[in-house]
Design a protein around this motif. Structure first.
Motif, mmCIF file in Angstrom:
data_model
loop_
_atom_site.group_PDB
_atom_site.id
_atom_site.type_symbol
_atom_site.label_atom_id
_atom_site.label_comp_id
_atom_site.label_asym_id
_atom_site.label_seq_id
_atom_site.Cartn_x
_atom_site.Cartn_y
_atom_site.Cartn_z
ATOM 1 N N SER A 183 25.050 61.326 4.453
ATOM 2 C CA SER A 183 24.145 60.763 3.502
ATOM 3 C C SER A 183 22.694 61.235 3.964
ATOM 4 C CB SER A 183 24.224 59.177 3.564
ATOM 5 O OG SER A 183 23.695 59.094 4.582
ATOM 6 N N PRO A 184 21.729 61.098 3.019
ATOM 7 C CA PRO A 184 20.551 61.525 3.322
ATOM 8 C C PRO A 184 20.070 60.812 4.788
ATOM 9 C CG PRO A 184 20.531 61.246 1.176
ATOM 10 C CD PRO A 184 21.775 60.572 1.735
ATOM 11 N N GLY A 185 20.512 59.573 5.085
ATOM 12 C CA GLY A 185 20.299 58.798 6.272
ATOM 13 C C GLY A 185 20.978 59.381 7.687
ATOM 14 N N GLY A 186 22.008 60.225 7.294
ATOM 15 C CA GLY A 186 22.651 60.629 8.461
ATOM 16 C C GLY A 186 23.979 60.058 8.678
ATOM 17 N N VAL A 191 26.658 66.821 15.064
ATOM 18 C CA VAL A 191 26.435 67.116 13.823
ATOM 19 C C VAL A 191 25.520 65.867 13.179
ATOM 20 C CG1 VAL A 191 27.803 67.402 11.817
ATOM 21 C CG2 VAL A 191 28.681 68.258 13.939
ATOM 22 N N ARG A 192 25.719 64.822 13.385
ATOM 23 C CA ARG A 192 24.741 63.872 12.554
ATOM 24 C C ARG A 192 23.411 64.123 12.779
ATOM 25 N NH1 ARG A 192 26.869 58.990 14.267
ATOM 26 N NH2 ARG A 192 27.899 58.379 12.378
ATOM 27 N N GLU A 193 23.319 64.339 14.257
ATOM 28 C CA GLU A 193 21.668 64.401 14.562
ATOM 29 C C GLU A 193 21.171 65.725 13.864
ATOM 30 O OE1 GLU A 193 19.062 65.328 18.528
ATOM 31 O OE2 GLU A 193 21.277 65.096 18.862
ATOM 32 N N GLU A 194 21.908 66.783 13.676
ATOM 33 C CA GLU A 194 21.534 68.159 13.002
ATOM 34 C C GLU A 194 21.262 67.953 11.646
ATOM 35 O OE1 GLU A 194 20.337 72.065 13.035
ATOM 36 O OE2 GLU A 194 20.307 70.468 14.401
ATOM 37 N N ALA A 195 22.423 66.992 11.005
ATOM 38 C CA ALA A 195 22.275 66.836 9.590
ATOM 39 C C ALA A 195 20.852 66.096 8.955
ATOM 40 C CB ALA A 195 23.453 66.169 9.250
ATOM 41 N N THR A 196 20.622 65.006 10.110
ATOM 42 C CA THR A 196 19.493 64.349 9.683
ATOM 43 C C THR A 196 18.266 65.036 9.919
ATOM 44 O OG1 THR A 196 20.498 62.337 10.571
ATOM 45 C CG2 THR A 196 18.324 62.123 10.784
ATOM 46 N N ARG A 197 18.191 65.786 11.218
ATOM 47 C CA ARG A 197 17.037 66.675 11.278
ATOM 48 C C ARG A 197 16.790 67.685 9.917
ATOM 49 N NH1 ARG A 197 15.525 71.818 12.821
ATOM 50 N NH2 ARG A 197 17.670 72.411 12.676
ATOM 51 N N LEU A 198 17.507 68.116 9.414
ATOM 52 C CA LEU A 198 17.476 69.270 8.314
ATOM 53 C C LEU A 198 17.208 68.246 6.980
ATOM 54 C CD1 LEU A 198 20.611 71.618 8.610
ATOM 55 C CD2 LEU A 198 18.297 72.040 9.592
ATOM 56 N N VAL A 199 17.775 67.355 6.752
ATOM 57 C CA VAL A 199 17.420 66.602 5.628
ATOM 58 C C VAL A 199 15.860 66.041 5.648
ATOM 59 C CG1 VAL A 199 17.908 64.533 4.150
ATOM 60 C CG2 VAL A 199 19.846 65.648 5.012
ATOM 61 N N ARG A 200 15.777 65.779 6.660
ATOM 62 C CA ARG A 200 14.200 65.074 6.859
ATOM 63 C C ARG A 200 13.184 65.977 6.656
ATOM 64 N NH1 ARG A 200 14.898 60.892 12.300
ATOM 65 N NH2 ARG A 200 15.889 59.218 10.788
#
Length: 514
Positions: free
Chosen positions: A178-181, A200-209
Motif C-alpha cells: 500500500s502507499p503507507g508501506g 522490501v517494505r522500507e524500499e517500497a515506502t521510500r519510492l512511494v514517498r
C-alpha cells in the motif's frame, strides 16, 4: 532453451572435447551464450562483448617476440566476460597448447577442442539457430503469459488473479504494498517474511514517498529484488515487488511491464471505488450518531459485515495529508480480517472508529504505525454514541498535546475538572489573577506563589506547610496574609481557595503566570 556451451558440446556431429576440469569452468557451461565469434587476434576483446564464445586456431601463440602470453590472453577474455574458448586443432598446430590449458584452468575459463573437420562456421550457425529458437520460444511464452494474465484480470478478483498469475508465469514471488508501506497481498502466500519483508517494505515506502514513478533493485541475502511504484505521477497507489531465483530476461521484463500497467489501472479503479465506499462509510456514521442505528447496521452488514455488538467505544483521530489514506487502507484490512469487531469512516474532518472492547489493541497499533494521536471514549451503548464521540474528542485534545498514541477518556476524567483547565484558554485568566503575587515576588524577592501553592496542597495547614518549605509557621501565616491582601480575597473561604487553586493549576509554572 538458450544456447549454452553444454548444448554445443553435446551435439554429436561437432565432436567437441571439453578440456577444462576445474569447478569454476564447469559451473559456466549452462550460462546462456549470446553468440559465437572467431578471431586469431592477440587481443580480440575490442570486438567482443560479454556472454560470447570465442573460437581461435592459435596463430597468436606462435614463437618469437610478437607471440602472445597465454596468461595475458585468457585474463583479457575473462575481464571481457567471454563465456568460453574453443581451440581449432591441426590448422596451425596439432593439439591444444598446454600453457593455454593451464591458463584457462587458472582463470576459470571453459576451454574445449574443435577438431579439424568441424568448421568454425558450423558452430557459429548452430549457436545462431539456438539463439533464434530461444528468442522465438521466449516471445511465444511472453505472448501466452500476457494472454493468461489478461484473462486473469477479467475475473471478479482481477488484481489478485493477475498477481497470482504473474507469480506462476515467472516462477517468482510477487507482493503488493500500500502507499503507507503495508503488505496488502503476496503470492505465493507466506513467501515474503522476516528480513526480506522489512527491507522490501522500507524500499517500497521510500519510492512511494518520493511521489514519482520509479523502480529500484536491491539485493537481500544474495537474492535480487525489484520494486516498482504503481499509479500515475502525483497519485501513486502503492508498489509492486518481485523476487526469486534468477534474473528476468527481456521476455520476463516485458510480461512484468504489462502487469505493472494492469495493476496501476486496477488500483486507480479501486481508488475511485474506495472514494465511493468512503462516502458511504461517512453516511453510515452520520446515521449512527443521528440515531438511525438499524439503517446504519443494515447498510454496513451488506457492504462490510456486521457492526460491533454490545458495549462499544468510539475513537477519534485527526485527518492528516500524509497518513490518513494509509491508515484507512490498514483499517479496511482489519475489517476484512475481523468482521464485527470494528467500523470506521471519515466524518467532519476526523477519522472515527467504532469498536468492541476486545479490539482496542488495534488502536495502539494504529497510533504507532501511522504516528497518529487517538482519543478513546468510555464503553457505551449505541444510544449514547454521540456522548461517546464527545468523550473521544476531549481525549484527543489531550492526545494532541502528548503526541502519537492513544489517550482514553477515563484517564482525562481521573485528573479532575480543575486539571483540565490547564489545557484551555483559562491560562490567561489565571495569569491575570496571580499577577499581583508574581510581581511582588519579583520585586521583593519573596515566595508568595510557592508558599500559597504549598499551603493549598496541604489543605490550609500552616505547620505542615512550614515543614515542607523549611520556614517558621508564622512566616507562612504572614505570606498567606500578604497574598490575601494582594489578591483581595479571603482565603479562609472554600470558594476563594478553590478559585485560587484553579488559577495555580491553569497557570502551571508560577513564572509563566506573569
Amino acid at each position: 532453451m538458450p544456447a549454452t556451451l553444454r548444448r554445443l558440446l553435446a551435439t554429436p556431429e561437432f565432436k567437441l572435447t571439453l578440456l577444462s576440469t576445474d569447478a569454476a569452468s564447469l559451473s559456466r557451461l549452462d550460462e546462456p551464450a549470446a553468440w559465437v565469434h572467431s578471431s586469431d587476434l592477440a587481443d580480440p576483446t575490442p570486438f567482443l562483448s560479454s556472454g560470447q564464445v570465442l573460437l581461435t586456431t592459435g596463430t597468436q601463440f606462435g614463437a618469437g617476440p610478437a607471440a602472445t602470453s597465454a596468461d595475458e590472453y585468457v585474463e583479457r577474455l575473462v575481464a571481457c566476460g567471454i563465456l568460453g574458448l574453443g581451440f581449432g586443432t591441426e590448422v596451425i598446430r596439432e593439439g591444444t597448447p598446454a600453457e593455454l590449458i593451464e591458463a584457462c584452468d587458472r582463470f576459470g575459463m571453459p576451454l574445449f577442442e574443435v577438431p579439424y573437420r568441424t568448421p568454425f562456421i558450423a558452430l557459429i550457425r548452430a549457436a545462431a539457430d539456438m539463439v533464434a529458437a530461444d528468442a522465438y520460444a521466449r516471445n511465444t511464452w511472453a505472448l501466452e503469459a500476457q494472454g493468461a494474465i489478461a484473462r486473469a484480470a477479467l475475473r471478479p478478483d482481477g488484481l489478485n488473479a493477475t498477481l497470482a498469475e504473474l507469480s506462476r508465469q515467472l516462477g517468482h514471488w510477487v507482493a503488493l504494498f500500500s502507499p503507507g508501506g503495508g503488505l496488502e497481498r503476496v503470492f505465493p502466500e507466506e513467501s515474503l517474511q522476516g528480513e526480506t519483508l522489512a527491507a522490501v517494505r522500507e524500499e517500497a515506502t521510500r519510492l512511494v514517498r518520493r511521489g514519482q514513478r520509479a523502480s529500484s533493485t536491491i539485493t537481500i541475502g544474495g537474492e535480487q529484488l525489484t520494486v516498482q511504484t504503481l499509479g500515475g505521477l502525483g497519485r501513486l497507489r502503492g508498489a509492486l515487488a518481485l523476487g526469486g531465483s534468477g534474473d528476468l530476461d527481456e521476455a520476463g521484463r516485458d510480461v512484468l511491464t504489462s502487469v505493472i500497467a494492469l495493476a496501476s489501472l486496477a488500483l486507480e479503479q479501486n481508488h475511485a471505488l474506495d472514494r465511493a465506499r468512503s462516502h458511504l462509510r461517512s453516511g453510515v456514521l452520520h446515521a449512527l450518531f443521528g440515531g438511525g442505528i438499524e439503517l446504519a447496521a443494515g447498510i454496513a452488514r451488506e457492504m462490510w459485515g456486521p457492526l460491533p455488538s454490545g458495549l462499544v467505544r468510539v475513537a477519534v483521530a485527526p485527518i492528516t495529508t500524509g497518513s490518513t489514506d494509509a491508515a484507512t487502507d490498514w483499517l479496511a484490512l482489519q475489517v476484512e480480517q475481523r468482521p464485527g469487531d470494528l467500523f470506521f469512516g471519515l466524518l467532519d474532518g476526523s477519522l472515527i472508529v467504532v469498536l468492541e472492547e476486545g479490539a482496542i489493541g488495534l488502536l495502539d497499533e494504529l497510533g504507532r504505525e501511522f504516528s497518529m494521536p487517538v482519543g478513546l471514549s468510555d464503553p457505551v451503548t449505541y444510544a449514547r454514541l454521540g456522548e461517546a464521540r464527545q468523550q473521544a474528542q476531549q481525549a484527543l485534545n489531550r492526545a494532541l498535546e502528548i503526541g502519537p498514541g492513544v489517550v482514553a477518556f477515563d484517564t482525562v476524567s481521573q485528573q479532575g475538572v480543575l486539571a483540565f483547565l490547564a489545557r484551555t484558554n483559562a491560562r490567561q485568566i489565571a495569569g491575570a489573577t496571580l499577577r499581583p503575587l508574581v510581581e511582588h515576588d519579583e520585586a521583593e524577592g519573596t515566595e508568595l506563589v510557592r508558599t500559597l501553592r504549598a499551603w493549598l496542597e496541604s489543605n490550609g495547614h500552616f505547620d505542615q506547610t512550614a515543614r515542607e518549605l523549611g520556614v517558621h509557621r508564622h512566616t507562612v501565616r504572614s505570606r498567606v496574609a500578604t497574598a490575601e491582601r494582594l489578591l483581595g480575597r479571603d482565603l479562609s473561604t472554600f470558594h476563594a481557595r478553590a478559585d485560587v487553586w484553579a488559577a495555580l493549576l491553569a497557570a502551571g509554572d508560577p513564572a509563566g503566570a506573569a
